[in-house]
Design an enzyme around this catalytic site. Sequence first.
Site, PDB file in Angstrom:
ATOM      1  N   GLU A  15      68.409  13.503  61.035  1.00 60.02           N
ATOM      2  CA  GLU A  15      69.119  14.143  60.094  1.00 60.02           C
ATOM      3  C   GLU A  15      70.796  13.929  60.482  1.00 60.02           C
ATOM      4  OE1 GLU A  15      68.726  17.783  63.031  1.00 60.02           O
ATOM      5  OE2 GLU A  15      67.560  15.819  62.321  1.00 60.02           O
TER       6      GLU A  15
ATOM      7  N   ASN B 264      69.916  11.003  65.570  1.00 58.89           N
ATOM      8  CA  ASN B 264      69.506  12.080  66.552  1.00 58.89           C
ATOM      9  C   ASN B 264      67.904  11.999  66.452  1.00 58.89           C
ATOM     10  OD1 ASN B 264      69.412  13.449  63.861  1.00 58.89           O
ATOM     11  ND2 ASN B 264      69.021  15.350  65.094  1.00 58.89           N
TER      12      ASN B 264
ATOM     13  N   CYS C 112      65.521  13.666  65.110  1.00 55.51           N
ATOM     14  CA  CYS C 112      64.713  14.039  63.945  1.00 55.51           C
ATOM     15  C   CYS C 112      65.668  13.435  62.544  1.00 55.51           C
ATOM     16  CB  CYS C 112      64.869  15.774  63.541  1.00 55.51           C
ATOM     17  SG  CYS C 112      63.870  16.490  64.739  1.00 55.51           S
TER      18      CYS C 112
END
Length: 984
Positions: free
Chosen positions: A373, A369, A371
């Site tokens: 994570e 995704n 970011c």
Amino acid sequence: MTETVSGQSGQGSRKTRNGAPQVRRTGLKIDRVYSTAGVHPYDQVTWERRDVVQTNWKSGETIFEQKGVEFPDFWSLNASTIVTTKYFRGAVGSDSREASLKQLIDRVVLTYTKAGRDNGYFLTEEDAEVFEHELTWMLLNQVFAFNSPVWFNVGTSAPQQVSACFILSVDDSMDSILNWYKEEGFIFKGGSGAGLNLSRIRSSKELLNSGGTASGPVSFMRGADASAGTIKSGGATRRAAKMVVLDVDHPDIEEFIETKSREENKIRALRDAGFDMDLGGRDISSVQYQNANNSVRVTDEFMRAVEFGEQFGLTSRTTGEVIEYVDAKALFDKMAVAAWECADPGIQYDGVINDWHTTPESGRITASNPCSEYMHLDNSSCNLASLNLLKFVKDDGSFDVEKFTKAVEIVITAMDISICFADFPTEAITETTRAYRQLGIGYANLGALLMESGLGYDSEGGRALAASITSLMTGAAYRRSAELAGVVGPYDGFARNAEAHRRVMRKHAAANDTIRTMHPMDIAVQRAATQEWEASLKIGEKNGWRNAQASLLAPTGTIGFMMDCDTTGIEPDFSLVKFKKLVGGGSMQIVNQTIPRALRKLGYAEETVEAIVEFISEKGHVIDAPGLKPEHYEVFDCAMGQRAIAPMGHVRMMAATQPFLSGAISKTVNLPETATVENIADVYFQGWKLGLKALAVYRDNCKVGQPLSDAKATKTEVPTAATVEKVVEKVVEYRPTRKRLPKSRPSITTRFTVGGAKGYMTAGSYPDDGLGEVFIKLGKQGSTLAGMMDSFSVAISIALQYGVPLETYVEKFTNLRFEPAGLTDDPDVRMSSSIMDYVFRRLALDHLSFEERSALGIYSADERARELATGSYLPAEDDAEDVEEELETLAQSAPSEKAEKSEKAEASQPLTTGNATSQLPVVNVDGAATAKSAPTAVHSSAELFEAMQGRTSDAPMCFTCGTKMRPAGSCYVCEGCGSTSGCS
């Protein structure tokens, strides 16, 4: 206690009295942990009505207003403002508009509870009611929060999108590429972010079937970037969030690496030419690739080639053959150079990612995704929720293992239920998510928890506690997932991946056994984690697991404010001073309340605690605080400030927690502006050695900043792969000559105050114009400070007479940071980071032309006010002469007149200080701060100002309210209104 129970049941041969087969009844038996039987959670708190008003930071006009909203009295004004503006649904002013936290929580909780009933999660109706009350109590009391799409969409007429994280896929065809653009748009519209890997697209070094040369993935990134830049995420004002990944063996990898650094150089050139290149500026759309995070996916093979200085092959996307060989170390260094220049690309470690993959038989993990994570299958999604760790600290300072475990059970159950009713943007994502049921439980407030526990963030004890808590969380989550599998079945893809899933569970359990515990707190937590992993393996061996993924660490930007967290995600505390919003507007500066609790935990007497807190309030740091032992300094280290945590301290904390997460960690490793390319390369290399899944870096001031950082226009030489040799045919030596000032010359004397330190500056000029000398008087005659300032003045004066341009000094000395620093009494220079910063800003205003000052980002108060009103610093042509006369009068005014004007300006001059945009508050004798209209705080602490000028000097201004944003994982979040720069 929550457990899986089989009701009275029989096998297939058992019959009821009427002869019908008896259905085996199973479900969750849920006992109360937080709520009280016979009392609704709403009746256990005190409610109050508040008015939420937001104003435009430029014009002062009201942009949002909702009066009489209802919240518990212990919720901060920040939390209630953010929830009201972000999450309350319905048109403002209409009867359908939500006006109470009760309505919001009911909208979500009742939807979840109904879906749990409908899908057979509860043993009895009583268990469903207990689940409803427990979930309500936890949300009401800020124990945890779901990710933002849940609050946006659940229980509304909109598609009930609950996932914040999406991974897409794209193939080597035009249909697939155009479909990528469309799917991203739908995801952004729903308030979520997406990532994908472009490595299947053939490179620009390969041929098309028609015989022509392919465009390559970088060219198609332009179209996706333009699309993302036009879509407001969730219909709000923040930009879309996206991630683009390219494998390190792709033939276009070098072009990909340099993509954003080349654009950043373009931004600097356009900025210097006078264009508005700030984030959200009117000219920023002329550059490309600004709406995505870029990451290179590296393999273990590549990293070993880097380590040993070997060649590495770039392979064709169509044939799989090696197109060319490159020096692995040189390519790795180009990544570090680009990241040094503009913070992109980040790095993802393919070997670790896929070694911990629970469903490899269903496909590899190729992307993440935005970011980094969430990492799982292509065309999948993940819904997130985060626990507030400070809510599990007991009065005696120990960690409440039992309540934490029960909270994980409830939250995981709710998250899995949401997949039953959730809507998804594409059919492929719907199919994958319902088949694998990926969840992402995580936490916030780790930094505050460690400080309160008397543990340094960058310490063995801090890492041991963080690792133990993360292990307990994921162990309990997978144990509950195994129990859910016994009630409603394992995920559809479990059977084909059963052995791989069990293998990863055993890896987690083995990693738990390697934690080096050091204190009673982490020993107790790790012991409980061991029990949870044993139970998970035992129950999972029988039932399988309900979820292919269970945990990760998200940035918790907006929801962190909703829970009134001091720190976000896995981050350390940002600074030792916090901002408290006041009723009726304005805010005040307060010392982080975690500090006195930490001092008491460390055994300090109450009078010593008070003295240390008072010292921190004044200085902003703990160095030389009265009575504080130097060995305890590390407990109060923060992300910024005089004892900022070293970059590898962040990496080591990530490495301590990564083995206990299904996914990865959203976190950016901050480096100072002085960091070198080699420092960044070392961080990327050590991330691989320490077993991380992904890593991003940010070097202070590596990007064109917002108005506060525009004044710093220093040009740093960038390392390049090649050096240019210059042949000098003839050496000519030039010597400067000194042009002395006449005995009588015009001068300006300015009285000033910076951070409480008073001084005088006399600037003498040549009769034909041009500064020729500067004298600064500061401190008592004969003191060291006075002597140093006299010597400095002489050195500067001689250099000016030898022809060193004033703008050179302005460029070098503005933004220099040391004590004294803070507020000034000069309306044109309201805040200075040092005496030098003030002196050379004042000299620039008095002696440089508008064009010269504008290139350095230095403007007078009148020019800034004119820009806010008209969009231009320059006056209208017919007003130019009047304005010039007014500026000349101001420059020649006596110090007393300047001081008088400064006093009048204190209540009205707009300021931008650190991450706060406000009018200057008036501080009463009792310490309360008030202002006519101040959305956030203005602070006089020089140390706080310095700390805020660290990472936040490049943080964007909030699109909604204009407040300086602060870091949250890989993104930024606004403390004033909760807007984010792209994370949910």
